[in-house]
Write a protein that holds these residues in place. Structure first.
Motif, PDB file in Angstrom:
ATOM      1  N   LYS A 179       0.965  -1.001   0.039  1.00 56.55           N
ATOM      2  CA  LYS A 179      -0.112  -0.018  -0.126  1.00 56.55           C
ATOM      3  C   LYS A 179       0.985   1.344   0.044  1.00 56.55           C
ATOM      4  O   LYS A 179       0.558   2.295  -0.638  1.00 56.55           O
ATOM      5  N   ASP A 180       1.961   1.239   0.630  1.00 56.05           N
ATOM      6  CA  ASP A 180       2.945   2.455   0.863  1.00 56.05           C
ATOM      7  C   ASP A 180       3.476   2.492  -0.429  1.00 56.05           C
ATOM      8  O   ASP A 180       3.847   3.823  -0.900  1.00 56.05           O
ATOM      9  N   SER A 237       1.082   4.116  -2.868  1.00 54.83           N
ATOM     10  CA  SER A 237       1.209   5.400  -2.356  1.00 54.83           C
ATOM     11  C   SER A 237       2.087   6.438  -2.818  1.00 54.83           C
ATOM     12  O   SER A 237       1.827   7.440  -3.535  1.00 54.83           O
ATOM     13  N   SER A 245      -0.309  -7.368  -4.420  1.00 56.04           N
ATOM     14  CA  SER A 245      -1.512  -7.299  -4.111  1.00 56.04           C
ATOM     15  C   SER A 245      -2.479  -8.113  -4.902  1.00 56.04           C
ATOM     16  O   SER A 245      -3.841  -7.968  -4.651  1.00 56.04           O
TER      17      SER A 245
END
Length: 227
Positions: free
Chosen positions: A99-100, A103, A153
């Motif tokens: 997720k980071d 982002s 993911s």
């Protein structure tokens, strides 16, 4: 000069496999250098980050990389900013923080869109001088990181879309990017159940890798001949 001497000692102790001793000298290098010498501050703090990363202290490492970015922006050093961008991506990969990664790389691709919500420490890397920092190479690298994170993911469709766009943009001279795109595309198609396309892309990856190795071999031979 004193800061450079400590920096060299710090790098040598890291090569000798003594990260604790290395950090001692790198911190001395950081302490004695004038804060107005932003280039040296950026370089030293990046190496301190590497030291903490070697000691598996990712939080401290990331903090020093962000500080290095701040000084790098002041020095208008594009190469250093890109290097720290890679270092932070590596930390996120080691910790499986998909997720980071998404982002960070999305914000870099958006070039610091002021309307985007900032919910992590990625702001500093995209708020630098755009003309210096935003290069085509960095955009391509961010897209590759993004595709790899989507694969982690299990979002193969999103990865395939990004990689197909990159494949169209890759010129014949950019063999390394073409190789990386082909490898990731092979993995994405395989994850997506499209095994024939996965095999085609893997064959493309092998061919490009062979071309890169042959090119390197020719350069080595030319250098030896010249020497």
């Amino acid at each position: 000069d004193e800061s450079n001497a400590y920096l060299v000692l710090g790098k040598l102790y890291r090569k000798k496999g003594d990260p604790q001793k290395s950090l001692q000298y790198l911190k001395k290098a950081d302490k004695v250098v004038d804060s107005r010498n932003v280039q040296q501050k950026a370089v030293v703090q990046g190496y301190i980050g590497d030291g903490y990363n070697q000691l598996n202290n990712a939080n401290e490492a990331e903090q020093y990389y962000q500080q290095s970015i701040e000084y790098g922006k002041q020095a208008r050093d594009t190469a250093l900013l890109v290097e720290n961008f890679d270092r932070i991506n590596d930390i996120y990969r080691q910790q499986k923080r998909s997720k980071d990664i998404i982002s960070l790389n999305t914000r870099v691709i958006e070039r610091g869109d002021p309307t985007a919500k900032v919910d992590d420490s990625t702001e500093t890397i995209v708020q630098g001088p755009q003309d210096d920092f935003w290069t085509q190479k960095l955009g391509q690298k961010a897209n590759l990181n993004l595709a790899a994170a989507y694969l982690e993911s299990d979002s193969s469709e999103a990865a395939i879309e990004i990689l197909n766009d990159l494949q169209e943009e890759s010129g014949p001279e950019d063999l390394e990017q073409s190789r990386d795109v082909a490898k990731l595309l092979s993995e994405a198609y395989d994850q997506n159940g499209r095994h024939e396309l996965a095999l085609e892309e893997y064959k493309r990856y092998v061919e490009i890798q062979d071309s890169i190795l042959k090119e390197k071999d020719l350069r080595i031979q030319a250098t030896l001949k010249k020497n």
